[in-house]
Enzyme design. Structure first.
Site, PDB file in Angstrom:
ATOM      1  CE  LYS A   1      30.989  38.384 104.224  1.00 36.18           C
ATOM      2  NZ  LYS A   1      30.447  39.017 102.841  1.00 36.18           N
TER       3      LYS A   1
ATOM      4  NE  ARG B   1      34.680  45.496 101.197  1.00 33.36           N
ATOM      5  CZ  ARG B   1      34.484  46.124 102.216  1.00 33.36           C
ATOM      6  NH1 ARG B   1      35.377  47.305 102.491  1.00 33.36           N
ATOM      7  NH2 ARG B   1      33.412  45.928 102.906  1.00 33.36           N
TER       8      ARG B   1
ATOM      9  CB  CYS C   1      25.635  41.692  96.853  1.00 29.37           C
ATOM     10  SG  CYS C   1      25.816  43.297  97.799  1.00 29.37           S
TER      11      CYS C   1
ATOM     12  CE  LYS D   1      28.719  41.837 104.083  1.00 31.53           C
ATOM     13  NZ  LYS D   1      28.130  41.667 102.523  1.00 31.53           N
TER      14      LYS D   1
ATOM     15  CB  CYS E   1      29.296  45.654  96.372  1.00 33.31           C
ATOM     16  SG  CYS E   1      29.693  44.246  96.830  1.00 33.31           S
TER      17      CYS E   1
HETATM   18  C1  PBG Z   1      29.705  42.072  99.486  1.00 34.58           C
HETATM   19  C2  PBG Z   1      30.558  40.715  99.935  1.00 34.58           C
HETATM   20  C3  PBG Z   1      31.488  41.038 100.539  1.00 34.58           C
HETATM   21  C4  PBG Z   1      31.765  39.795 100.687  1.00 34.58           C
HETATM   22  C5  PBG Z   1      30.976  38.694 100.186  1.00 34.58           C
HETATM   23  N1  PBG Z   1      29.941  39.419  99.835  1.00 34.58           N
HETATM   24  C6  PBG Z   1      32.127  41.923 101.037  1.00 34.58           C
HETATM   25  C7  PBG Z   1      31.849  43.109 101.310  1.00 34.58           C
HETATM   26  O1  PBG Z   1      30.812  43.454 102.145  1.00 34.58           O
HETATM   27  O2  PBG Z   1      32.619  44.177 101.115  1.00 34.58           O
HETATM   28  C8  PBG Z   1      33.039  39.135 101.697  1.00 34.58           C
HETATM   29  C9  PBG Z   1      33.603  37.958 101.423  1.00 34.58           C
HETATM   30  C10 PBG Z   1      35.055  37.758 101.864  1.00 34.58           C
HETATM   31  O3  PBG Z   1      35.670  38.576 102.474  1.00 34.58           O
HETATM   32  O4  PBG Z   1      35.404  36.712 101.825  1.00 34.58           O
HETATM   33  N2  PBG Z   1      28.199  41.641  98.968  1.00 34.58           N
END
Ligand code: PBG
Length: 310
Positions: A232, A189, A104, A179, A106
């Site tokens: 998720k 985050r 990802c 998701k 982010c």
């Molecule tokens: C984003 C990502 C997220 C999580 C895993 N990969 C969070 C998001 O979409 O902000 C969240 C995992 C967690 O809350 O344990 N690539």
């Protein structure tokens, strides 16, 4: 006799442990909102993974916390990015451990979104090519499984093509197929420094109210060539897990997310619940709902408890 007629069993092999890797040396940064979870620098990984392996855990998923971020998330696909270095080091030290790379942008973008921004919006197609680059660089570093989590349409087929062309035909894709745009990601985050700096993720993550859409998302990833499907979060979505399980013969994975972890930790620190019993009950419920594997921050604790209660 109760155990003879038990229908669902949780095994240590079902568990996948998430690890946050950070730049620097001798760093073990506790994550405030996730008691017991730390960001680790590469020099401390060996010790950590020794423990994981000795507990019988087969697999980890890596999240990178880079030192610098930019508009296009360059550190996500840099050859010497934090996840790439962590992966090659771990595979050298622990060749039998299954290393999954979260794919990802982010954590790596200055705006905190999972893709690139055009005119104030995340641009789906422009983001795909960067994701493919990220996946290939992770496979090059030795990742056993690529787990794209950014929810762009078409990410499975594009990554599959990219991996095949780059010579990684044998590397499977564990897709975050379903998701939801969930408030349960809050603590993550904090751990991964990946909060969006403007807006939210609702243009690419799903509405928690939708069930049919989950099947459409799963269907498209199956068609595109996914090898595993992740749902998720897990706890509020056990019905969705069962729906997807009934739909597909692929291995199904639950992501027991950060908010689900932190709620239990907080209540147990206050002495309001029995942590061990609650965690094992929760993980068992996910298996009962139909998952084969569970990504969970409780993996080490659960592995210990499963050993003790054998
Ligand atoms: C984003 C990502 C997220 C999580 C895993 N990969 C969070 C998001 O979409 O902000 C969240 C995992 C967690 O809350 O344990 N690539």
């Amino acid at each position: 006799m109760r155990s003879m007629v038990r229908e669902t069993k949780l095994h240590v092999e079902d568990l996948i442990y998430p690890i946050f890797v950070v730049e620097g040396e001798n760093k073990r940064n506790p994550v405030q909102s996730m008691p017991g979870v730390e960001q680790l620098s590469l020099d401390l990984l060996k010790e950590e993974i020794n423990e994981i392996v000795s507990l019988g855990i087969n697999s980890i998923i890596l999240f990178g916390v880079p030192e610098s971020k930019d508009e296009v998330g360059s550190e996500a696909y840099h050859e010497c990015g934090i996840v790439q270095r962590a992966t090659s080091q771990i595979k050298e030290q622990f060749p039998d451990l299954v290393v999954i790379a979260d794919t990802c942008l982010c954590q790596y973008t200055s705006h905190g979104h999972c893709g690139v921004i055009e005119d104030g919006y995340v641009d789906n197609d422009a983001s795909l090519s960067l994701l493919v680059k990220t996946a290939i660089s992770q496979a090059k570093a030795g990742a056993d499984i690529i787990a794209p989590s950014n929810m762009m349409d078409g990410f499975v087929i594009e990554i599959r093509k990219g991996l095949d062309e780059a010579g990684f035909k044998e590397v499977p894709i564990m897709s975050y197929a379903v998701k939801y745009a969930s408030a349960f990601y809050g603590p993550f985050r904090d751990a991964a420094h990946s909060s969006p700096q403007f807006g939210d993720r609702k243009t690419y993550q799903m509405d928690p109210a939708n069930r049919k859409e989950a099947l459409r998302e799963a269907d498209s990833d199956i068609e595109e060539g996914a090898d595993f499907l992740i749902i998720k979060p897990a706890l509020s979505y056990l019905d969705i897990i069962r729906d997807v399980k009934n739909r597909s013969l692929l291995p199904i994975v639950a992501y027991n997310v950060s908010g689900e972890y932190s709620m239990i930790k907080a209540a147990s620190q206050k002495g309001w619940i029995n942590e061990q019993q609650v965690v094992l009950e929760m993980l068992t419920s996910m298996k009962r709902a139909g998952v084969d594997l569970i990504i969970t921050y409780f993996a080490k604790d659960a592995a210990r408890w499963l050993k003790e209660t054998k």
